[in-house]
Design a protein around this motif. Structure first.
Motif, PDB file in Angstrom:
ATOM      1  N   GLY A  57       0.785  -1.223   0.000  1.00 13.84           N
ATOM      2  CA  GLY A  57       0.000   0.000   0.000  1.00 13.84           C
ATOM      3  C   GLY A  57       0.815   1.270   0.000  1.00 13.84           C
ATOM      4  O   GLY A  57       0.280   2.343  -0.294  1.00 13.84           O
ATOM      5  N   GLN A 122       3.503   1.836  -6.415  1.00 16.04           N
ATOM      6  CA  GLN A 122       2.823   1.430  -5.192  1.00 16.04           C
ATOM      7  C   GLN A 122       3.131  -0.035  -4.929  1.00 16.04           C
ATOM      8  O   GLN A 122       3.043  -0.873  -5.838  1.00 16.04           O
ATOM      9  CB  GLN A 122       1.311   1.616  -5.313  1.00 16.04           C
ATOM     10  N   ASP A 149      -2.558  11.776  -6.923  1.00 15.98           N
ATOM     11  CA  ASP A 149      -3.992  11.680  -7.225  1.00 15.98           C
ATOM     12  C   ASP A 149      -4.488  12.826  -8.097  1.00 15.98           C
ATOM     13  O   ASP A 149      -5.680  13.124  -8.132  1.00 15.98           O
ATOM     14  CB  ASP A 149      -4.797  11.607  -5.928  1.00 15.98           C
ATOM     15  N   TRP A 157      -4.407   3.799  -9.318  1.00 17.61           N
ATOM     16  CA  TRP A 157      -3.677   3.102  -8.260  1.00 17.61           C
ATOM     17  C   TRP A 157      -4.533   1.942  -7.764  1.00 17.61           C
ATOM     18  O   TRP A 157      -5.716   2.119  -7.471  1.00 17.61           O
ATOM     19  CB  TRP A 157      -3.341   4.058  -7.120  1.00 17.61           C
ATOM     20  N   LEU A 159      -4.498   0.135  -4.948  1.00 22.94           N
ATOM     21  CA  LEU A 159      -4.808   0.036  -3.519  1.00 22.94           C
ATOM     22  C   LEU A 159      -4.937   1.433  -2.919  1.00 22.94           C
ATOM     23  O   LEU A 159      -4.343   2.382  -3.426  1.00 22.94           O
ATOM     24  CB  LEU A 159      -3.671  -0.694  -2.774  1.00 22.94           C
ATOM     25  N   PRO A 160      -5.655   1.548  -1.811  1.00 26.56           N
ATOM     26  CA  PRO A 160      -5.601   2.825  -1.092  1.00 26.56           C
ATOM     27  C   PRO A 160      -4.155   3.050  -0.616  1.00 26.56           C
ATOM     28  O   PRO A 160      -3.467   2.101  -0.259  1.00 26.56           O
ATOM     29  CB  PRO A 160      -6.522   2.618   0.110  1.00 26.56           C
ATOM     30  N   ALA A 161      -3.727   4.291  -0.638  1.00 23.70           N
ATOM     31  CA  ALA A 161      -2.370   4.616  -0.174  1.00 23.70           C
ATOM     32  C   ALA A 161      -2.356   4.571   1.348  1.00 23.70           C
ATOM     33  O   ALA A 161      -2.999   5.383   1.998  1.00 23.70           O
ATOM     34  CB  ALA A 161      -1.958   5.983  -0.672  1.00 23.70           C
ATOM     35  N   VAL A 162      -1.623   3.608   1.917  1.00 23.81           N
ATOM     36  CA  VAL A 162      -1.577   3.461   3.378  1.00 23.81           C
ATOM     37  C   VAL A 162      -0.503   4.335   4.002  1.00 23.81           C
ATOM     38  O   VAL A 162      -0.605   4.693   5.170  1.00 23.81           O
ATOM     39  CB  VAL A 162      -1.380   1.989   3.819  1.00 23.81           C
TER      40      VAL A 162
END
Length: 185
Positions: A57, A122, A149, A157, A159-162
């Protein structure tokens, strides 16, 4: 080693080695000066080699350098990443083009990114190591970061950016990053 031109980005190439696998694991050549020369890339131009480690992530980018720019040869040596290139060279026939790759330690494929193109990735696996060969010594004063973004780029992307650096989190839009007084020359 198979070499493929990246149609979305003039001067970008995907290098796919042929791993030799057996019960011990695998062996493959990930850098071959003659193969680079065959597509017009000077293998002796690379002056630094760096590696980053990220967890699932984590998002790094979008980065490029101002001034003369910076060409890179990027490979995921362990794990898997979603890799992104954006052509920001004003005189390029593919200006504005985007290219996406899944790079992994399984394939050991490398992407050559010409100077003037933004790059980011990512991590998709639990751990992902990305290695970079660059053609100029790093100078933080020339760093340019673009919002990952940015709606103009619309990067999908996976996955959500963790997690990301403060620099990446606070990056300006593409239009703002590239304005003459603050963007790459």
């Amino acid at each position: 080693m198979k070499v493929t031109e990246v149609p979305e980005i003039a001067g970008a190439y995907l290098f796919e080695p042929t791993p030799f696998a057996d019960e011990r694991g695998f062996f493959c050549r990930t850098f071959d000066a003659d193969v680079l020369r065959s597509v017009g890339i000077d293998p002796t131009a690379f002056v630094q080699h760096s590696v980053s480690r990220s967890v699932r992530g984590v998002l790094r980018g979008l980065h490029l350098r101002s001034g003369a720019g910076e060409a890179k040869l990027v490979r995921c040596s362990y794990g898997e990443v979603f890799d992104v290139l954006v052509d920001l060279r004003p005189d390029s026939p593919t200006h504005g083009g985007r290219a996406f790759f899944r790079l992994s330690g399984e394939t050991q494929a490398s992407v050559y990114i010409p100077a003037g193109c933004a790059h980011g990735f990512q991590a998709l696996s639990g751990t992902a190591d990305v290695s970079y060969r660059i053609d100029r010594p790093h100078d933080p004063a020339e760093d340019v970061t673009i919002a990952f973004d940015d709606p103009q780029l619309a990067i999908p992307w996976p996955l959500p950016a963790v997690a990301m650096s403060k620099r990446d989190r606070e990056a300006p839009s593409l239009a703002e990053a590239l304005r003459p007084e603050g963007g790459p020359a």
